[in-house]
Write a protein that holds these residues in place. Structure first.
Motif, mmCIF file in Angstrom:
data_model
loop_
_atom_site.group_PDB
_atom_site.id
_atom_site.type_symbol
_atom_site.label_atom_id
_atom_site.label_comp_id
_atom_site.label_asym_id
_atom_site.label_seq_id
_atom_site.Cartn_x
_atom_site.Cartn_y
_atom_site.Cartn_z
ATOM 1 N N GLN A 135 -2.670 -0.744 9.281
ATOM 2 C CA GLN A 135 -2.668 0.479 7.941
ATOM 3 C C GLN A 135 -2.658 -0.943 6.236
ATOM 4 O O GLN A 135 -3.258 -0.093 6.046
ATOM 5 N N CYS A 147 -6.347 -1.500 6.076
ATOM 6 C CA CYS A 147 -7.226 -0.264 5.483
ATOM 7 C C CYS A 147 -6.214 -0.375 4.371
ATOM 8 O O CYS A 147 -7.258 -0.132 2.873
ATOM 9 N N SER A 188 -7.825 -2.876 1.553
ATOM 10 C CA SER A 188 -9.245 -2.043 1.428
ATOM 11 C C SER A 188 -8.877 -1.481 0.579
ATOM 12 O O SER A 188 -9.992 -1.382 -0.746
#
Length: 460
Positions: A427, A430, A433
């Motif tokens: 998580q 992500c 990102s």
């Protein structure tokens, strides 16, 4: 820790303690009972701080005792790692900057224990051309900068970007190949730019009128350099345009202590002898906003690897984690308990925070304070996850891979610790990102559940 201390629970050792306005959960019935209870709690806190989470020492680089035996001017205000991890640099005091190949430094720590004492007889930089092939063989070097060194920064060029310099005859850089530069900010206001591999002095920038307190290169490899000075200005230099000064950023009313680029090079943070944090748009060279919340001088700043967070350190004994896009304080890390009230925020100078640095995992930050402690924090926890002792510390920085923290001291030495190692969750990866390419405003417009929005905004 928030702005106001209400009720919190510390599970320290075997004794959970609930604190509300300075009182324990269960009031002792007698003064003896109260004293015993307090001593027990204090003992557990000390055990927690100094034993349970003590960081492991990696090594030391000690400055030579002579000829720099006078303390004034010997301070190590900045430590720096090369972007590619090839070199580590620090000021040994006065005019001297030492560069060591970082891989060699780590090997020496492993082979010879925790100490690696440097001597003044170490190999000096040879004055030769880059054509000699020396750039592929990092060596230990000493540079004499000619004046007291206050700041350091590594910068690397991007080969595909062409020079904008009109007079090619005077151009000092060889494009079409990678270069590693070292910028040094001096007491007389000058900035000297060196070729790390050859030791050649490439540029001498002379526009500042006071001490150059900090330097930072744009992370995009454009060789844009920003300098922060006691003359109350920030100056933007284009090293690919032969060191042309592009812009002067004015707004600080007092000394500027520190500056930092966002990872995408679009934003600059600057802090100084005031309570405000300044954010600048580096496309238009205009001020975006001032962040208000500190109670004393703000002395250090650093962006998270995804650019979504900004850490600032202040003499008010606090480190704040901000959302730079809306100016909200998301987290507060206190170095004095209970935290000083605003009227006394400048009085606890034995807890002044000197430096703060974001780890490359985006989960941890390190802070260095005058209470002789280095602290490692997680961005989602109130208490330090690791601590280490350090006297007279002034600055700190994570290695390129984030595995080591380096801290410089007033006597020109450097100390190293292993940093907390934790595999980031999927998580979190992500989130990083997404936040690398989306500011807070765009995230909040996504058609996703509120809990996911809070997570992407670093509110949970």
């Amino acid at each position: 820790m928030g702005h106001e201390l209400t009720t919190s629970t510390l599970d320290i050792g075997k004794h959970p303690v609930c604190i509300e306005k300075g009182k324990s959960l269960h009031e002792p019935q007698s003064s003896i009972e109260a004293i015993s209870h307090s001593l027990l709690v204090i003992a557990d806190i000390l055990h927690f701080c100094f034993l349970a989470v003590r960081s492991r020492t990696i090594g030391e680089l000690l400055a030579p005792a002579a000829p720099f035996d006078k303390k004034c001017g010997r301070e190590n205000w900045t430590v720096a790692f090369a972007p590619d991890g090839s070199y580590f640099a620090w000021s040994q005091g006065h005019r001297t900057v030492k560069l060591v190949p970082w891989s060699q430094c780590l090997r020496n720590f492993l082979l010879h224990g925790t100490k690696n004492v440097t001597s003044s007889s170490s190999l000096r930089l040879s004055r030769q051309n880059s054509d000699g092939g020396q750039k592929n063989k990092p060596r230990e070097h000493i540079i004499d900068c000619g004046d007291i060194v206050w700041s350091l920064a590594f910068g690397s060029s991007v080969p595909e970007k062409q020079s904008r310099c009109v007079n090619i005859e005077w151009h000092r850089f060889r494009f079409g190949q990678d270069q590693l530069l070292l910028a040094t900010g001096l007491s007389n206001g000058r900035i000297k730019i060196w070729d790390v591999y050859t030791g050649k002095l490439l540029l001498n920038l002379v526009d500042h009128t006071e001490v150059v307190r900090d330097l930072t290169f744009a992370p995009d490899g454009s060789l844009i350099l920003v300098s922060a000075s006691r003359d109350k200005t920030l100056r933007v230099w284009d090293l690919k345009d032969d060191g042309n000064m592009m812009k002067v950023l004015r707004g600080h009313q007092n000394w500027v202590y520190s500056c930092a680029f966002s990872p995408d090079s679009s934003m600059l943070c600057s802090v100084g002898a005031s309570k405000a944090v300044f954010l600048w748009n580096m496309d238009t060279y205009t001020m975006i906003r001032k962040l208000e919340g500190h109670y004393h001088d703000v002395v250090a700043c650093d962006f998270s690897p995804d650019g979504a967070l900004l850490a600032t350190a202040s003499y008010d004994t606090r480190v704040y984690i901000w959302d730079p896009y809306n100016g909200e304080i998301l987290m507060e890390f206190g170095h004095l308990f209970p935290p000083p009230t605003p009227i006394f925020a400048g009085g606890a100078n034995d807890r002044w925070v000197r430096s703060v640095s974001f780890s490359h995992d985006g989960l941890h930050i390190a802070s260095l304070a005058d209470d002789k402690m280095v602290r490692f924090w997680r961005i989602d926890e109130d208490l330090p996850v690791q601590v280490a002792p350090l006297s007279n510390g002034l600055c700190c920085a994570f290695s390129t891979d984030g595995s080591v923290l380096a801290a410089g001291t007033q006597d020109g030495s450097v100390y190293f610790w292993a940093t907390p190692r934790q595999v980031p969750s999927l998580q979190h990866l992500c989130r990083m990102s997404i936040r690398r390419v989306m500011p807070t405003q765009e995230v909040q417009e996504l058609p996703i559940p509120s809990k996911v929005l809070e997570f992407l905004s670093y509110r949970i």
